[in-house]
Design a protein around this motif. Structure first.
Motif, mmCIF file in Angstrom:
data_model
loop_
_atom_site.group_PDB
_atom_site.id
_atom_site.type_symbol
_atom_site.label_atom_id
_atom_site.label_comp_id
_atom_site.label_asym_id
_atom_site.label_seq_id
_atom_site.Cartn_x
_atom_site.Cartn_y
_atom_site.Cartn_z
ATOM 1 N N UNK A 73 0.881 -1.107 -0.021
ATOM 2 C CA UNK A 73 0.207 0.074 -0.041
ATOM 3 C C UNK A 73 0.827 1.265 -0.208
ATOM 4 N N UNK A 74 1.859 1.196 0.655
ATOM 5 C CA UNK A 74 2.758 2.584 0.909
ATOM 6 C C UNK A 74 3.315 2.770 -0.694
ATOM 7 N N UNK A 79 3.163 6.296 -5.415
ATOM 8 C CA UNK A 79 2.899 6.406 -6.845
ATOM 9 C C UNK A 79 2.097 7.627 -7.174
ATOM 10 N N UNK A 80 0.957 7.540 -6.378
ATOM 11 C CA UNK A 80 -0.082 8.337 -6.680
ATOM 12 C C UNK A 80 -1.607 8.006 -6.392
ATOM 13 N N UNK A 81 -1.697 6.995 -5.693
ATOM 14 C CA UNK A 81 -2.978 6.243 -5.341
ATOM 15 C C UNK A 81 -3.423 6.711 -4.077
ATOM 16 N N UNK A 163 -11.254 13.108 3.415
ATOM 17 C CA UNK A 163 -10.894 13.165 1.955
ATOM 18 C C UNK A 163 -9.617 14.129 1.972
ATOM 19 N N UNK A 164 -9.816 15.161 3.006
ATOM 20 C CA UNK A 164 -8.502 15.908 2.976
ATOM 21 C C UNK A 164 -7.091 15.253 3.409
ATOM 22 N N UNK A 165 -7.250 14.174 4.015
ATOM 23 C CA UNK A 165 -6.015 13.450 4.341
ATOM 24 C C UNK A 165 -5.486 12.911 3.134
ATOM 25 N N UNK A 166 -6.582 12.228 2.507
ATOM 26 C CA UNK A 166 -6.240 11.643 0.990
ATOM 27 C C UNK A 166 -5.441 12.675 0.252
ATOM 28 N N UNK A 167 -6.112 13.744 0.039
ATOM 29 C CA UNK A 167 -5.540 14.958 -0.839
ATOM 30 C C UNK A 167 -4.347 15.448 -0.586
ATOM 31 N N UNK A 171 -2.468 12.768 -4.701
ATOM 32 C CA UNK A 171 -2.623 11.728 -5.756
ATOM 33 C C UNK A 171 -3.094 12.061 -6.894
ATOM 34 N N UNK A 172 -2.866 11.176 -7.762
ATOM 35 C CA UNK A 172 -3.293 11.349 -9.292
ATOM 36 C C UNK A 172 -4.618 10.553 -9.243
ATOM 37 N N UNK A 173 -4.788 9.459 -8.460
ATOM 38 C CA UNK A 173 -6.167 8.878 -8.314
ATOM 39 C C UNK A 173 -6.438 9.097 -6.999
#
Length: 257
Positions: A73-74, A79-81, A163-167, A171-173
């Motif tokens: 996962x890391x 890579x951008x997911x 959602x902010x933590x993911x942003x 990421x690209x995806x």
């Protein structure tokens, strides 16, 4: 635009249970792509395979042409997911700002010693990461809660911070697993607006799981429909609404049109 993510003949099996059964599709760069289907159809299992939490039994996953099926996962995050979870995975006793900073961990290059002592390169890197986080805070309009412990926030705001933590990973995806689940109508409208803004202003490819068919049909460029782990439909919202197999298995006549 070309395909940024390709799922090839993906199968996921737990003992005698087949969660995904030879599923194949492509996601184009820069689109909002939705996964829909009844409960237990395999939607979250698919996101778990894409993000690396599950390793498929067969098949392959390609990100920008690179086979990532066995990546941890890391490495996929690097890579951008990035992934926002259906069940909020934040640290409730930490502030919004601290939770977002933790989302930057795979982008940090300084070691434990230099980071702990906070000088030179580590200090410069900290400033750079804070600047990235500030942009996310402004974008999601959460400046007023930046120092508030996440556990004190309303459910809708916690989902926004998730959602902010993911942003924060840039990421690209962006993988969104039911970002509107449990929200009232006003919170849903806010989240839909943020998803559109993330897509258009940040130019992110989004893979969305959502049960609200109005939202799915309004936001999606393409939709894949799963049922008992099998792909039973793929196409534009209009094509999905007129797909007899999808109507029979999931949408029902009352949800069409």
């Amino acid at each position: 635009m070309g395909g940024i993510l390709e799922i090839k003949d993906l199968t996921l099996q737990f003992g005698g249970v087949i969660a995904l059964d030879h599923v194949s599709y492509k996601v184009k760069a820069g689109e909002i792509f939705s996964l829909i289907g009844p409960n237990g159809a395999g939607k979250t299992s698919m996101l778990n395979c894409i993000s690396g939490l599950y390793r498929p039994s067969e098949g392959s996953i390609l990100f920008k042409g690179e086979v990532i099926t066995r990546y941890k996962p890391h490495k996929r995050a690097h890579l951008g997911i990035a992934r926002a979870f259906q069940n909020i995975e934040l640290f409730p006793h930490l502030s919004v700002l601290d939770n977002l900073m933790l989302g930057r961990h795979v982008r940090m290059k300084t070691g434990v010693l230099s980071g702990g002592l906070y000088w030179g390169k580590a200090q410069r890197e900290e400033v750079e990461h804070r600047e990235k986080i500030e942009k996310v805070i402004d974008f999601l309009e959460i400046e007023h809660i930046r120092d508030t412990p996440v556990g004190r926030l309303s459910y809708g705001l916690q989902k926004r911070v998730e959602v902010g933590r993911a942003l924060a990973l840039e990421p690209e995806i962006l993988l969104l697993d039911e970002p509107m689940a449990g929200m009232n109508s006003e919170e849903k409208e806010d989240m839909a607006r943020y998803i559109i803004d993330i897509h258009e202003e940040m130019n992110k490819t989004i893979i969305l799981i959502e049960h609200d068919m109005g939202v799915v049909m309004d936001l999606s460029d393409h939709i894949a429909v799963l049922d008992f782990g099998r792909l039973i439909g793929y196409g534009t919202p209009n094509e999905i609404q007129n797909n007899d197999k999808v109507i029979e298995a999931y949408l029902g006549e009352e949800n069409v049109g």
